[in-house]
Design a protein around this motif. Structure first.
Motif, PDB file in Angstrom:
ATOM      1  N   LEU A  28       0.846  -1.213   0.000  1.00  0.00           N
ATOM      2  CA  LEU A  28       0.000   0.000   0.000  1.00  0.00           C
ATOM      3  C   LEU A  28       0.873   1.251   0.000  1.00  0.00           C
ATOM      4  CD1 LEU A  28      -2.947  -0.820   2.451  1.00  0.00           C
ATOM      5  CD2 LEU A  28      -2.959  -0.822  -0.052  1.00  0.00           C
ATOM      6  N   ARG A  29       1.968   1.222   0.813  1.00  0.00           N
ATOM      7  CA  ARG A  29       2.873   2.397   0.871  1.00  0.00           C
ATOM      8  C   ARG A  29       3.496   2.645  -0.492  1.00  0.00           C
ATOM      9  NH1 ARG A  29       4.217   0.975   6.196  1.00  0.00           N
ATOM     10  NH2 ARG A  29       5.778  -0.505   5.479  1.00  0.00           N
ATOM     11  N   ALA A  30       4.004   1.577  -1.124  1.00  0.00           N
ATOM     12  CA  ALA A  30       4.687   1.726  -2.420  1.00  0.00           C
ATOM     13  C   ALA A  30       3.716   2.206  -3.496  1.00  0.00           C
ATOM     14  CB  ALA A  30       5.324   0.398  -2.826  1.00  0.00           C
ATOM     15  N   THR A  31       2.471   1.749  -3.412  1.00  0.00           N
ATOM     16  CA  THR A  31       1.442   2.181  -4.373  1.00  0.00           C
ATOM     17  C   THR A  31       1.186   3.680  -4.230  1.00  0.00           C
ATOM     18  OG1 THR A  31       0.446  -0.020  -4.309  1.00  0.00           O
ATOM     19  CG2 THR A  31      -0.952   1.763  -5.115  1.00  0.00           C
ATOM     20  N   ALA A  32       1.070   4.131  -2.982  1.00  0.00           N
ATOM     21  CA  ALA A  32       0.844   5.568  -2.734  1.00  0.00           C
ATOM     22  C   ALA A  32       2.086   6.366  -3.146  1.00  0.00           C
ATOM     23  CB  ALA A  32       0.529   5.792  -1.257  1.00  0.00           C
ATOM     24  N   ASP A  33       3.275   5.876  -2.797  1.00  0.00           N
ATOM     25  CA  ASP A  33       4.517   6.602  -3.126  1.00  0.00           C
ATOM     26  C   ASP A  33       4.682   6.747  -4.638  1.00  0.00           C
ATOM     27  OD1 ASP A  33       5.001   6.737  -0.467  1.00  0.00           O
ATOM     28  OD2 ASP A  33       6.638   5.247  -0.444  1.00  0.00           O
ATOM     29  N   ALA A  34       4.130   5.799  -5.394  1.00  0.00           N
ATOM     30  CA  ALA A  34       4.237   5.865  -6.860  1.00  0.00           C
ATOM     31  C   ALA A  34       3.176   6.800  -7.451  1.00  0.00           C
ATOM     32  CB  ALA A  34       4.090   4.458  -7.440  1.00  0.00           C
ATOM     33  N   GLY A  35       2.383   7.424  -6.575  1.00  0.00           N
ATOM     34  CA  GLY A  35       1.362   8.375  -7.052  1.00  0.00           C
ATOM     35  C   GLY A  35       0.127   7.684  -7.613  1.00  0.00           C
ATOM     36  N   MET A  36      -0.020   6.405  -7.315  1.00  0.00           N
ATOM     37  CA  MET A  36      -1.191   5.662  -7.813  1.00  0.00           C
ATOM     38  C   MET A  36      -2.371   5.859  -6.859  1.00  0.00           C
ATOM     39  SD  MET A  36       1.203   2.489  -8.864  1.00  0.00           S
ATOM     40  CE  MET A  36       0.043   1.147  -8.773  1.00  0.00           C
ATOM     41  N   PRO A  37      -3.610   5.728  -7.369  1.00  0.00           N
ATOM     42  CA  PRO A  37      -4.764   6.027  -6.519  1.00  0.00           C
ATOM     43  C   PRO A  37      -4.967   4.999  -5.401  1.00  0.00           C
ATOM     44  CG  PRO A  37      -5.465   5.181  -8.659  1.00  0.00           C
ATOM     45  CD  PRO A  37      -3.978   5.354  -8.746  1.00  0.00           C
ATOM     46  N   ALA A  38      -5.600   5.454  -4.303  1.00  0.00           N
ATOM     47  CA  ALA A  38      -5.856   4.590  -3.137  1.00  0.00           C
ATOM     48  C   ALA A  38      -7.186   3.871  -3.347  1.00  0.00           C
ATOM     49  CB  ALA A  38      -5.880   5.423  -1.865  1.00  0.00           C
ATOM     50  N   ILE A  39      -7.213   2.957  -4.335  1.00  0.00           N
ATOM     51  CA  ILE A  39      -8.474   2.281  -4.673  1.00  0.00           C
ATOM     52  C   ILE A  39      -8.361   0.765  -4.542  1.00  0.00           C
ATOM     53  CG2 ILE A  39      -9.474   4.113  -6.104  1.00  0.00           C
ATOM     54  CD1 ILE A  39      -8.292   2.717  -8.577  1.00  0.00           C
ATOM     55  N   ALA A  40      -7.352   0.332  -3.769  1.00  0.00           N
ATOM     56  CA  ALA A  40      -7.262  -1.111  -3.490  1.00  0.00           C
ATOM     57  C   ALA A  40      -8.394  -1.499  -2.548  1.00  0.00           C
ATOM     58  CB  ALA A  40      -5.911  -1.417  -2.841  1.00  0.00           C
ATOM     59  N   VAL A  41      -8.692  -2.778  -2.476  1.00  0.00           N
ATOM     60  CA  VAL A  41      -9.654  -3.263  -1.486  1.00  0.00           C
ATOM     61  C   VAL A  41      -9.142  -2.931  -0.091  1.00  0.00           C
ATOM     62  CG1 VAL A  41     -10.549  -5.148  -2.934  1.00  0.00           C
ATOM     63  CG2 VAL A  41      -8.597  -5.585  -1.395  1.00  0.00           C
ATOM     64  N   SER A  42     -10.041  -2.896   0.886  1.00  0.00           N
ATOM     65  CA  SER A  42      -9.632  -2.640   2.275  1.00  0.00           C
ATOM     66  C   SER A  42      -8.997  -3.918   2.837  1.00  0.00           C
ATOM     67  CB  SER A  42     -10.849  -2.255   3.104  1.00  0.00           C
ATOM     68  OG  SER A  42     -11.691  -3.388   3.252  1.00  0.00           O
ATOM     69  N   PRO A  43      -8.290  -3.814   3.972  1.00  0.00           N
ATOM     70  CA  PRO A  43      -7.747  -5.030   4.595  1.00  0.00           C
ATOM     71  C   PRO A  43      -8.835  -6.068   4.892  1.00  0.00           C
ATOM     72  CG  PRO A  43      -6.710  -3.088   5.555  1.00  0.00           C
ATOM     73  CD  PRO A  43      -7.790  -2.578   4.640  1.00  0.00           C
ATOM     74  N   ALA A  44      -9.983  -5.626   5.393  1.00  0.00           N
ATOM     75  CA  ALA A  44     -11.057  -6.590   5.700  1.00  0.00           C
ATOM     76  C   ALA A  44     -11.550  -7.279   4.427  1.00  0.00           C
ATOM     77  CB  ALA A  44     -12.217  -5.881   6.402  1.00  0.00           C
ATOM     78  N   GLN A  45     -11.648  -6.507   3.343  1.00  0.00           N
ATOM     79  CA  GLN A  45     -12.099  -7.099   2.070  1.00  0.00           C
ATOM     80  C   GLN A  45     -11.021  -8.027   1.511  1.00  0.00           C
ATOM     81  OE1 GLN A  45     -12.880  -3.464  -0.077  1.00  0.00           O
ATOM     82  NE2 GLN A  45     -15.000  -3.349   0.628  1.00  0.00           N
ATOM     83  N   GLY A  46      -9.766  -7.624   1.646  1.00  0.00           N
ATOM     84  CA  GLY A  46      -8.661  -8.476   1.172  1.00  0.00           C
ATOM     85  C   GLY A  46      -8.686  -9.815   1.891  1.00  0.00           C
ATOM     86  N   LYS A  47      -8.908  -9.754   3.208  1.00  0.00           N
ATOM     87  CA  LYS A  47      -8.932 -11.015   3.970  1.00  0.00           C
ATOM     88  C   LYS A  47     -10.129 -11.866   3.562  1.00  0.00           C
ATOM     89  CE  LYS A  47      -8.151 -13.211   8.348  1.00  0.00           C
ATOM     90  NZ  LYS A  47      -7.874 -13.074   9.778  1.00  0.00           N
ATOM     91  N   MET A  48     -11.254 -11.199   3.268  1.00  0.00           N
ATOM     92  CA  MET A  48     -12.429 -11.950   2.794  1.00  0.00           C
ATOM     93  C   MET A  48     -12.074 -12.699   1.499  1.00  0.00           C
ATOM     94  SD  MET A  48     -16.099 -10.584   1.410  1.00  0.00           S
ATOM     95  CE  MET A  48     -15.396 -10.096  -0.166  1.00  0.00           C
TER      96      MET A  48
END
Ligand SMILES: C[S@@+](CC[C@H](N)C(=O)[O-])C[C@H]1O[C@@H](n2cnc3c(N)ncnc32)[C@H](O)[C@@H]1O
Length: 217
Positions: A28-48
């Motif tokens: 998540l940090r590397a995605t944000a640092d690369a200027g990419m949008p914060a549109i990944a699934v949430s941790p709870a959704q990822g675990k689901m």
């Protein structure tokens, strides 16, 4: 009810149920640092997603829409031993960031990132996949659903994200192409006798949205 409350409850869930994972947090940090949008699934959704993959005993997973590989890593953690995941991403920069995140998570051998528009890379895939996660451009969801069914077997699970769109999914005259995309997608899913499906509305740190789940009969 507010976004603030939904985010606070998501944080509560994450603190209680989700163990710290350096590779996922760094993705998540590397995605944000690369200027990419914060549109990944949430941790709870990822675990689901991981739990669903584990419940299916998934040996082959397909993801459409990689971004920085956050959901990819969660899904790959749900693979059965020796399983493989293919994720499709149109943007070469996103794919590069994802590849680094996936390698950092120790998943280089289990995960392949295919770069290109999904509609062009899908015909080159060999199914069947046990689980297919659709999370790319919403306009193409109807085509992605048709491909997902082709690349499945009886018992495969198709999951699509961002299908409620703050409730706009019920607006037939919406001028938003994404809303029209998910509306056409739902019409296709509902009419397809090869699947049994439902839609679950969600709130959380990602706002108000939802997942469609379709099981191949
Ligand atoms: C919502 S993000 C994916 C988030 C990711 N699944 C996660 O939760 O970590 C959507 C991704 O789909 C990609 N995308 C958009 N159009 C695409 C297309 N036609 N083919 C493949 N990928 C596409 C975008 O570049 C973006 O990285």
């Amino acid at each position: 009810m507010s976004q603030e409350l939904w985010t606070a409850v998501d944080n509560f869930i994450a603190d209680l149920m989700i163990s710290r994972d350096e590779a996922l947090e760094e993705a998540l940090r590397a995605t944000a640092d690369a200027g990419m949008p914060a549109i990944a699934v949430s941790p709870a959704q990822g675990k689901m997603l991981m739990l669903l993959a584990q419940s299916l005993g998934a040996r082959k997973i397909l993801e459409i829409g990689t971004l920085g590989g956050y959901s990819t890593i969660w899904l790959a953690h749900g693979l059965a031993a020796g399983g493989r995941l293919i994720t499709l991403e149109a943007d070469p920069k996103h794919a590069e960031v994802a590849q680094r995140n996936i390698a950092r998570a120790g998943l280089r051998d289990a995960v392949e990132v295919r770069v290109g528009k999904a509609i062009e890379t899908l015909p080159g895939l060999d199914g069947p996949f046990d689980l297919i996660f659709i999370d790319a451009d919403k306009v193409s969801y109807p085509e992605y659903f048709s491909w997902a069914v082709k690349l499945s077997r009886a018992g495969s699970l198709i999951i699509a994200d961002n299908v409620v769109r703050k409730g706009a999914v019920i607006e037939p005259d919406s001028s938003d192409a994404n809303v029209q995309g998910v509306r056409r997608f739902h019409a296709l899913v509902a009419a397809d006798k090869r699947v049994s499906a439902t839609v679950i509305q969600t709130v959380g740190s990602k706002g108000y949205d939802g997942f469609t789940m379709a099981r191949i009969l």
